[in-house]
Design an enzyme around this catalytic site. Structure first.
Site, PDB file in Angstrom:
ATOM      1  N   LYS A   1      19.928  50.305 -35.096  1.00  0.00           N
ATOM      2  CA  LYS A   1      20.941  49.373 -34.589  1.00  0.00           C
ATOM      3  C   LYS A   1      21.846  50.082 -33.577  1.00  0.00           C
ATOM      4  CE  LYS A   1      20.590  46.504 -38.701  1.00  0.00           C
ATOM      5  NZ  LYS A   1      21.075  46.134 -40.023  1.00  0.00           N
TER       6      LYS A   1
ATOM      7  N   ASP B   1      25.867  39.221 -38.818  1.00  0.00           N
ATOM      8  CA  ASP B   1      24.719  39.032 -39.705  1.00  0.00           C
ATOM      9  C   ASP B   1      24.567  37.561 -40.094  1.00  0.00           C
ATOM     10  OD1 ASP B   1      23.019  41.135 -40.420  1.00  0.00           O
ATOM     11  OD2 ASP B   1      24.576  42.096 -41.632  1.00  0.00           O
TER      12      ASP B   1
ATOM     13  N   GLN C   1      25.877  47.161 -43.946  1.00  0.00           N
ATOM     14  CA  GLN C   1      24.473  47.296 -44.303  1.00  0.00           C
ATOM     15  C   GLN C   1      24.294  47.075 -45.806  1.00  0.00           C
ATOM     16  OE1 GLN C   1      22.037  47.634 -42.043  1.00  0.00           O
ATOM     17  NE2 GLN C   1      20.442  47.651 -43.580  1.00  0.00           N
TER      18      GLN C   1
END
Ligand code: GUN
Length: 286
Positions: A53, A120, A97
């Site tokens: 990422k 997200d 995460q």
């Protein structure tokens, strides 16, 4: 039949090139999109995802802010960090995460993220917006599935799409997105009776069950489009999807490989969400 392999890697590269240009334009307006990534603990897979990422941010000209915290970090410390990032105008996207260590409540942490920075698309406000057709940030893998279909010129309107899997991260949101594209959607899961007869009716199959090579060519009708969201290891430790790829060639009109199908799209759509979030928030940067 000649099955066409959908090249997710090349479609993702195309998207990242487009995003580079958009980032340049935003920079010329004084906005440098910034993504904050929080990683707690030592999960090796998470470390690889986070590193990819960060590399993608660099590639498209975005800033990334990395918070790699020890596994013993308290839930309160993570919540406080999210709150600080919510207020930070250099940060347009926040990604925590998952999975988090067991002593933390993931939902509580996700709820803390400002919905307009939730790149997200996991915050209930964004999930709710998706379900009633309002604008919001859409989670990356489902958005990547739709973008793969669009960029492969596969029509969704009126088609029967069978989604195998009902997870919050893929099955449910991808079903809503397909519905938004005017498909007829059936969601199947581990308790679906006679899954094969449902699959046989599918024009498009999205496999997201997390079981290696679960969907076989013999379960499908000819000319079906197969999108494989799975990432598993087979009995020899080799990466494989939820679809038995070999048995689908010559049955499917199109199929995504694993690796190199949906996977690369997830990061491309994350970058897209960050750029969208930055453009919407504007504000100071640089
Ligand atoms: N862990 C595995 N996939 C994901 C994802 O898409 N987002 C986050 N935040 N964590 C993950």
């Amino acid at each position: 039949m000649n099955t066409q392999i959908i090249d997710g890697k090349s479609i993702a590269s195309e998207i990242k090139e487009e995003l580079r240009t958009r980032v340049e334009n935003l920079k010329s307006q004084g906005i440098t999109p910034g993504l904050a990534v929080i990683l707690v603990g030592e999960n090796p897979a998470s470390k690889v995802y986070v590193s990819n990422k960060k590399k993608a941010c660099e590639y498209i000209g975005m800033k990334s802010f990395s918070y790699e915290l020890p596994a013993e970090t308290s839930e309160k410390e993570v919540l406080d960090l999210v709150e600080t990032l919510n207020e930070d105008t250099h940060v347009h996207g926040i990604l925590v995460q998952l999975p988090l260590p067991k002593h933390m409540d993931e939902q509580k942490v996700i709820l803390k993220i400002a919905p307009n920075k939730d790149v997200d698309g996991f915050h209930p406000q964004n999930v709710g917006a998706l379900s009633i057709g309002l604008n919001g940030l859409v989670s990356c893998t489902p958005a990547g599935v739709i973008e793969l279909l669009k960029r492969s010129n596969i029509e969704m309107q009126g088609k029967h799409c069978v989604v195998v899997g009902r997870s919050n991260i893929v099955g449910k949101p991808v079903s809503l997105l397909l519905l938004r594209e005017h498909a007829t959607v059936t969601i199947c899961h581990s308790r679906t009776r006679d899954l094969e007869s449902v699959l046989k009716q599918a024009d498009i199959v999205v496999a997201a069950v997390g079981i290696p090579k679960f969907v076989k060519g013999s379960m499908l009708k000819s000319n079906v489009v197969v999108i494989d969201v799975g990432i598993n290891r087979d009995e020899n430790g080799k990466l494989c999807g939820d679809v038995d790829f070999e048995s689908c060639t010559n049955i499917a009109s199109h199929i995504t490989p694993v690796p190199g199908g949906v996977g690369p799209m997830t990061i491309a759509m994350l970058m897209n969400n960050c750029v969208l979030a930055a453009a919407t928030q504007g504000g100071t940067s640089n």
